[in-house]
Motif scaffolding. Sequence first.
Motif, PDB file in Angstrom:
ATOM      1  N   ASP A  57       0.833  -1.210   0.000  1.00 34.36           N
ATOM      2  CA  ASP A  57       0.000   0.000   0.000  1.00 34.36           C
ATOM      3  C   ASP A  57       0.867   1.259   0.000  1.00 34.36           C
ATOM      4  O   ASP A  57       0.562   2.239  -0.685  1.00 34.36           O
ATOM      5  CB  ASP A  57      -0.917   0.014   1.226  1.00 34.36           C
ATOM      6  CG  ASP A  57      -2.024  -1.036   1.143  1.00 34.36           C
ATOM      7  OD1 ASP A  57      -2.347  -1.475   0.020  1.00 34.36           O
ATOM      8  OD2 ASP A  57      -2.550  -1.410   2.206  1.00 34.36           O
ATOM      9  N   LYS A  60       2.365   1.763  -3.409  1.00 39.49           N
ATOM     10  CA  LYS A  60       1.354   2.229  -4.369  1.00 39.49           C
ATOM     11  C   LYS A  60       0.918   3.661  -4.099  1.00 39.49           C
ATOM     12  O   LYS A  60       0.434   4.352  -4.991  1.00 39.49           O
ATOM     13  CB  LYS A  60       0.105   1.341  -4.283  1.00 39.49           C
ATOM     14  CG  LYS A  60       0.270  -0.065  -4.796  1.00 39.49           C
ATOM     15  CD  LYS A  60      -1.029  -0.849  -4.523  1.00 39.49           C
ATOM     16  CE  LYS A  60      -0.774  -2.337  -4.554  1.00 39.49           C
ATOM     17  NZ  LYS A  60      -1.844  -3.093  -3.876  1.00 39.49           N
ATOM     18  N   SER A  61       1.075   4.118  -2.865  1.00 36.36           N
ATOM     19  CA  SER A  61       0.460   5.386  -2.458  1.00 36.36           C
ATOM     20  C   SER A  61       1.123   6.602  -3.060  1.00 36.36           C
ATOM     21  O   SER A  61       0.476   7.623  -3.264  1.00 36.36           O
ATOM     22  CB  SER A  61       0.492   5.512  -0.931  1.00 36.36           C
ATOM     23  OG  SER A  61       1.804   5.844  -0.476  1.00 36.36           O
ATOM     24  N   ASN A 345      -9.109   4.307  -1.572  1.00 40.84           N
ATOM     25  CA  ASN A 345      -8.811   3.200  -0.674  1.00 40.84           C
ATOM     26  C   ASN A 345      -8.096   3.731   0.573  1.00 40.84           C
ATOM     27  O   ASN A 345      -6.967   4.215   0.484  1.00 40.84           O
ATOM     28  CB  ASN A 345      -7.931   2.191  -1.409  1.00 40.84           C
ATOM     29  CG  ASN A 345      -7.607   0.976  -0.557  1.00 40.84           C
ATOM     30  OD1 ASN A 345      -7.879   0.958   0.641  1.00 40.84           O
ATOM     31  ND2 ASN A 345      -7.042  -0.040  -1.189  1.00 40.84           N
ATOM     32  N   TYR A 347      -6.609   2.305   2.970  1.00 45.28           N
ATOM     33  CA  TYR A 347      -5.355   1.623   3.312  1.00 45.28           C
ATOM     34  C   TYR A 347      -4.179   2.168   2.497  1.00 45.28           C
ATOM     35  O   TYR A 347      -3.027   2.054   2.912  1.00 45.28           O
ATOM     36  CB  TYR A 347      -5.475   0.114   3.079  1.00 45.28           C
ATOM     37  CG  TYR A 347      -6.446  -0.563   3.991  1.00 45.28           C
ATOM     38  CD1 TYR A 347      -6.103  -0.881   5.302  1.00 45.28           C
ATOM     39  CD2 TYR A 347      -7.723  -0.883   3.553  1.00 45.28           C
ATOM     40  CE1 TYR A 347      -7.010  -1.506   6.145  1.00 45.28           C
ATOM     41  CE2 TYR A 347      -8.639  -1.514   4.394  1.00 45.28           C
ATOM     42  CZ  TYR A 347      -8.268  -1.824   5.684  1.00 45.28           C
ATOM     43  OH  TYR A 347      -9.166  -2.441   6.521  1.00 45.28           O
ATOM     44  N   VAL A 348      -4.478   2.738   1.370  1.00 48.07           N
ATOM     45  CA  VAL A 348      -3.453   3.409   0.575  1.00 48.07           C
ATOM     46  C   VAL A 348      -3.358   4.878   0.991  1.00 48.07           C
ATOM     47  O   VAL A 348      -2.269   5.439   1.143  1.00 48.07           O
ATOM     48  CB  VAL A 348      -3.771   3.281  -0.929  1.00 48.07           C
ATOM     49  CG1 VAL A 348      -2.789   4.091  -1.758  1.00 48.07           C
ATOM     50  CG2 VAL A 348      -3.747   1.812  -1.351  1.00 48.07           C
TER      51      VAL A 348
ATOM     52  N   GLU B 238     -10.451  -4.058  -3.408  1.00 44.49           N
ATOM     53  CA  GLU B 238      -9.321  -3.163  -3.135  1.00 44.49           C
ATOM     54  C   GLU B 238      -9.095  -2.895  -1.662  1.00 44.49           C
ATOM     55  O   GLU B 238      -7.994  -2.545  -1.253  1.00 44.49           O
ATOM     56  CB  GLU B 238      -9.480  -1.835  -3.890  1.00 44.49           C
ATOM     57  CG  GLU B 238     -10.555  -0.919  -3.366  1.00 44.49           C
ATOM     58  CD  GLU B 238     -10.464   0.475  -3.987  1.00 44.49           C
ATOM     59  OE1 GLU B 238     -11.448   1.211  -3.914  1.00 44.49           O
ATOM     60  OE2 GLU B 238      -9.407   0.826  -4.547  1.00 44.49           O
ATOM     61  N   ARG B 239     -10.124  -3.070  -0.829  1.00 49.48           N
ATOM     62  CA  ARG B 239      -9.933  -2.782   0.595  1.00 49.48           C
ATOM     63  C   ARG B 239      -9.571  -4.021   1.404  1.00 49.48           C
ATOM     64  O   ARG B 239      -9.688  -4.005   2.631  1.00 49.48           O
ATOM     65  CB  ARG B 239     -11.177  -2.104   1.163  1.00 49.48           C
ATOM     66  CG  ARG B 239     -11.300  -0.668   0.703  1.00 49.48           C
ATOM     67  CD  ARG B 239     -12.437   0.041   1.418  1.00 49.48           C
ATOM     68  NE  ARG B 239     -13.734  -0.496   1.053  1.00 49.48           N
ATOM     69  CZ  ARG B 239     -14.856  -0.268   1.727  1.00 49.48           C
ATOM     70  NH1 ARG B 239     -14.827   0.465   2.820  1.00 49.48           N
ATOM     71  NH2 ARG B 239     -15.997  -0.779   1.320  1.00 49.48           N
ATOM     72  N   PRO B 241      -6.849  -5.599   3.080  1.00 51.30           N
ATOM     73  CA  PRO B 241      -5.517  -5.077   3.401  1.00 51.30           C
ATOM     74  C   PRO B 241      -4.434  -6.129   3.504  1.00 51.30           C
ATOM     75  O   PRO B 241      -3.295  -5.813   3.810  1.00 51.30           O
ATOM     76  CB  PRO B 241      -5.741  -4.394   4.755  1.00 51.30           C
ATOM     77  CG  PRO B 241      -6.814  -5.215   5.394  1.00 51.30           C
ATOM     78  CD  PRO B 241      -7.709  -5.697   4.275  1.00 51.30           C
TER      79      PRO B 241
END
Lengths: 424, 267
Positions: A57, A60-61, A345, A347-348, B238-239, B241
């Motif tokens: 994540d 990607k962020s 998202n 988490y990102v 996508e969520r 984790p």
Amino acid sequence: MSDDTGTRRDFIRKSAVAGGTLLAAGLRAPAVHAAGSDTIGIGLVGCGGRGRGAAADAVKSSPGVRVVAIGDAFPDRVAEARERLKELGEAGSVPDERAYVGLDAYQRVIATPGVNYVILATPPGFRPTHLEAAVAAGKNVFTEKPVAVDGPGIRSVLATYEAARAKGLFIGAGTQRRHERGYVEALRRVHDGGIGEIVAARAYWNQGSLWNKPRQPSWSDVEWQMRNWLYFTWLSGDHIVEQHVHNLDVANWALGGHPLRAMGMGGRQSRISPEYGHGFDHFAIDYEYAGGVHVMSMCRQIPDCANRVAETVVGTKGTCELESGAKRYELVGGAAYKFTDSFTNPYVQEHADLIAAIRAGEPYNELRQVAESTLTAIMGRISAYTGKAVTWEEALGSSEALMPTNLAFGPLPVPPVARPGQVT
Amino acid sequence: MGHGRSALPAALVALSGLALCAPSTSGAPPAPAAYTATVPGSTVTFEMAPVPAAAGAAGFWLGRREVTWAEYDVFRADPQAKAQRADDPPPGADAITRPTPPYADETFGFGKPGMPALSITHHAAVEYTRWLARRTGLPYRLPTEKEWERACRAGGDESAAKDGRAWVKDNASERPHPVGTRPADALGLFDLVGNVAEWVDSGSAALYPQLAKGGSWMDSAGSASCDSRRVSDPSWNERDPQDPQSIWWQTDATFVGFRVARSFETK
């Protein structure tokens, strides 16, 4: 809750505007760039599914992020992570000499040159020690939630928070609802009076059971417990701490503070066999906040029961309904509102926000708020385990340290299941 | 528990028991009839309706309703099937696997009674049909896209959404609904259009992309029809984790479910 920026209400408003992040006015950032560049060099501590996911994540962020070093207590975990991280291409390529194994792997990850962004994703019991070490080494941190499992751990984390502030370090936490746009928008409206004065809230994490890894003959007690960390309080804090902390964090965020007192109950009725350690499978806690506002909290991990993972904030003019899974972020009554904007998202986003702050030199430290949400959960657990009402001060000042001293792989008896009313 | 039985169109005969045949009136081989079956190891029932053969296309049975949580949860709880984690070694070709425990609330707040199993992966739907086939000895599977579309048209569902016979954005109050709560079509099928879009067999075993047909409660009436198809991608989960992400559960696809099919001619 930190009140660095003035009144409680002012603090809430400013933090909400900043995407729910905790502002610490007046602090400036130190140079955090690695080797003359602005590359974010990840040091991953804890190579399980969430650690690997968090590293991905983070990569990607934002541009310019790569994994520099990884560490885990177990060699198979490190090997799996190296293999999985290859999917990130060059950004996930970790050579032998920067892949560490053992209970002290965290120290070597943190000390690796080029690591300037430590991701802490081991079982939570280790978090206070790992946070302290990362901040002592001057590293920025993304820490998974929760950040401790007991009062001594929270006191350590709060001291680390102060140390990080003094050093101008940046710390983000894995309470990703704080970075979920629907939550930010809905709670901003709540804090602006959209449902009137808050008079109560409810927080739920009711779901089925989770995974369990059968014990292998070669595993010591400690290895077995670490690989099944959910079910041992010294590692997880129990599921109210490890999982329900998300919803309790939302309650604290909504109410702008932490509870003063908890009275709760719980037990285990479904997961009663030895592979489930000594954890409970359900809790229900009545939290009392300032002004006599109560938050009703319940969490359960029992299959084939009614599920609900959500929060409700009740005001004098309406309610705010928040349910991450269904992407429901809504004010009903009052200044009625429904989030319909584009979704990112969380988490990102939580990494994007932290990395943007690092690069802009804008102070950013979520450690105190996540520590307070963690202690909220811990005081609920203590109340349920003991059957007694627990104040914030009692939970924070508790001398009950759950982490074994001088931990090493070997024998470790499982504590008895707590029996309310029979625990001193 | 089973669903309440709804009356089939007069042209069909609904009988309990497997593969019972409607009386022949023309001297031709009797056409396969609708039937009710029990999910093995449970008292949960489901109904299958025939989709007659047509020029160049073999006939088959299609589930009258989308597979419900009640049906799916029997599969999830089968201790003889292996709960296959995303990072486990691949099982043998003949192995029957079942879902790992979901994280959080797999119903997304929509509850279970009467509700379609939703936001599960295409892989999960396929494994359900393989499990059902193994446990019943009958060749249950997902319908192909062509079969699904043919059933949709044969049932007269082209205009179902516009006619108010389907749960779509216009009438669904922002949520999926219990299966079979809108009128059945001419074949006795419920919710082909709308409610949850339905996984079909694409011939690919890839986790993504896959195809889901018929539109859902999230689609407008104008975009939910027999032609509607959504192509899945990793954003549907996508969520999640974790790495690797689940091969069973999706975090962002409450608009997708499935129904089962079974060919006429196979034993």
